[in-house]
Scaffold this active site. Structure first.
Site, PDB file in Angstrom:
ATOM      1  N   ASN A 130      98.938  37.644  58.783  1.00  0.00           N
ATOM      2  CA  ASN A 130      98.264  38.314  57.671  1.00  0.00           C
ATOM      3  C   ASN A 130      98.065  39.770  58.078  1.00  0.00           C
ATOM      4  OD1 ASN A 130      96.648  39.243  55.647  1.00  0.00           O
ATOM      5  ND2 ASN A 130      94.869  37.979  56.154  1.00  0.00           N
ATOM      6  N   TRP A 131      98.896  40.622  57.530  1.00  0.00           N
ATOM      7  CA  TRP A 131      98.821  42.052  57.901  1.00  0.00           C
ATOM      8  C   TRP A 131      97.608  42.753  57.296  1.00  0.00           C
ATOM      9  CZ3 TRP A 131     104.512  44.257  57.269  1.00  0.00           C
ATOM     10  CH2 TRP A 131     105.290  43.810  58.347  1.00  0.00           C
ATOM     11  N   LYS A 132      96.953  42.097  56.343  1.00  0.00           N
ATOM     12  CA  LYS A 132      95.835  42.742  55.632  1.00  0.00           C
ATOM     13  C   LYS A 132      96.314  44.092  55.070  1.00  0.00           C
ATOM     14  CE  LYS A 132      92.731  40.051  58.421  1.00  0.00           C
ATOM     15  NZ  LYS A 132      91.403  39.864  58.981  1.00  0.00           N
ATOM     16  N   GLU A 177      88.890  29.700  58.729  1.00  0.00           N
ATOM     17  CA  GLU A 177      88.616  30.983  59.359  1.00  0.00           C
ATOM     18  C   GLU A 177      87.119  31.277  59.300  1.00  0.00           C
ATOM     19  OE1 GLU A 177      92.365  33.630  59.278  1.00  0.00           O
ATOM     20  OE2 GLU A 177      91.374  33.907  57.358  1.00  0.00           O
ATOM     21  N   GLY A 235      88.254  39.310  63.257  1.00  0.00           N
ATOM     22  CA  GLY A 235      88.240  40.719  63.648  1.00  0.00           C
ATOM     23  C   GLY A 235      87.134  41.083  64.622  1.00  0.00           C
ATOM     24  N   GLU A 262      87.755  38.019  53.218  1.00  0.00           N
ATOM     25  CA  GLU A 262      87.615  39.426  52.823  1.00  0.00           C
ATOM     26  C   GLU A 262      87.657  39.569  51.308  1.00  0.00           C
ATOM     27  OE1 GLU A 262      90.674  40.809  55.451  1.00  0.00           O
ATOM     28  OE2 GLU A 262      89.363  40.343  57.140  1.00  0.00           O
ATOM     29  N   SER A 264      90.400  35.912  65.361  1.00  0.00           N
ATOM     30  CA  SER A 264      90.582  36.443  66.718  1.00  0.00           C
ATOM     31  C   SER A 264      91.521  35.602  67.586  1.00  0.00           C
ATOM     32  CB  SER A 264      89.232  36.635  67.407  1.00  0.00           C
ATOM     33  OG  SER A 264      88.445  37.581  66.692  1.00  0.00           O
ATOM     34  N   GLY A 320      95.485  37.843  62.143  1.00  0.00           N
ATOM     35  CA  GLY A 320      95.324  39.170  61.577  1.00  0.00           C
ATOM     36  C   GLY A 320      95.816  40.228  62.549  1.00  0.00           C
ATOM     37  N   GLY A 321      94.882  40.863  63.233  1.00  0.00           N
ATOM     38  CA  GLY A 321      95.171  42.014  64.102  1.00  0.00           C
ATOM     39  C   GLY A 321      96.363  41.838  65.032  1.00  0.00           C
ATOM     40  N   HIS A 369      90.862  34.286  50.989  1.00  0.00           N
ATOM     41  CA  HIS A 369      90.528  34.901  52.269  1.00  0.00           C
ATOM     42  C   HIS A 369      89.088  35.428  52.209  1.00  0.00           C
ATOM     43  CE1 HIS A 369      90.476  37.509  55.727  1.00  0.00           C
ATOM     44  NE2 HIS A 369      91.492  36.805  56.183  1.00  0.00           N
TER      45      HIS A 369
END
Ligand code: 13P
Length: 232
Positions: A9-11, A157, A163, A93, A193, A214-215, A91
């Site tokens: 997930n590149w966000k 999640e 994050g 977010e 994470s 993610g990151g 998600h």
């Protein structure tokens, strides 16, 4: 579909089309040999630009109507027309920053499925819920809005692990994945994470069918390491 799923997930990253094309190309090349279902969720605008052969492309969001006066929204048929096969729904977010409600998420997932898109439906409790011992109750409630159908996988999640560099423990993940599977027997991914250094331990946790990353999915060598742990 391979048994385990590695999803990026590149966000809202990277910042340009050039970088996105290059990053996708690198991930596509590196991950090719891994016997996993490999999913990539880039921002909408990059979807038609990415040339990948070993990754399956999905969108980070979708609207529930197919067309019409919905400024700024993107429909399931539009996504299909640019090669998307999956969508992320729910998600945290989008729930917490954009205010998406459970009812909205249900409509989105149903519209996606109706149009032949597969769904990664995200659930997760906030820190205050976990601290108050309400985490199972929160997840049960979120799962009420998930279509319990083929083509839907769950991503657990915990919001406090996203994050933050603070992942849930194998015990916390194991018990939550088992709880989710009792309600809806499907694949359950863990997200929050997941990094190169903790992927091995998390991947060997009972009930983990994959990761939503993610990151670390923006760093090809680290993402490869995570995939390697999952493929073992
Ligand atoms: P991080 O891997 O950056 O914690 O993000 C997890 C996530 O939200 C994936 O959807």
């Amino acid at each position: 579909m391979e048994r385990r799923i590695l999803a990026a997930n590149w966000k809202m990253n990277p910042q340009s089309a050039e970088e996105a094309v290059e990053l996708a190309r690198e991930l596509d090349r590196l991950l090719a040999p891994l016997p996993l279902t490999k999913l990539l969720f880039p921002p909408f605008v990059f979807l038609p630009l990415l040339e990948v052969r070993n990754l399956t492309i999905g969108a980070q969001n979708v609207f529930w109507e197919e067309k019409g006066a919905y400024t700024g929204e993107v429909s399931p048929p539009m996504l299909k027309s640019v090669g998307a096969e999956w969508v992320l729904v729910g998600h945290s977010e989008r729930r917490n920053i954009l205010g998406e409600r459970d009812e909205d998420l249900k409509r989105k997932a149903e519209a996606a499925l109706k149009n032949g898109l597969k769904v990664v439906f995200c659930v997760g409790e906030k820190l205050k819920d976990r601290e108050a011992g309400r985490h199972f109750e929160v997840i049960r409630k979120q799962l009420e809005y998930v279509p319990k159908r083929e083509g839907v996988v769950i991503a657990y999640e915990p919001v406090w692990a996203i994050g933050t560099g603070k992942n849930a423990t194998p015990e916390q993940i194991g018990e939550m994945h088992a709880f989710i599977k009792e309600i809806f027997n499907t694949k359950v991914l863990y997200g929050g994470s997941v990094k190169g250094h903790n992927a091995k331990e998390l991947a060997s946790t009972e009930g983990v069918d994959g990761f939503l990353v993610g990151g670390a999915s923006l760093k090809p060598s680290e993402f490869y390491k995570i995939g390697e742990a999952l493929a073992e």
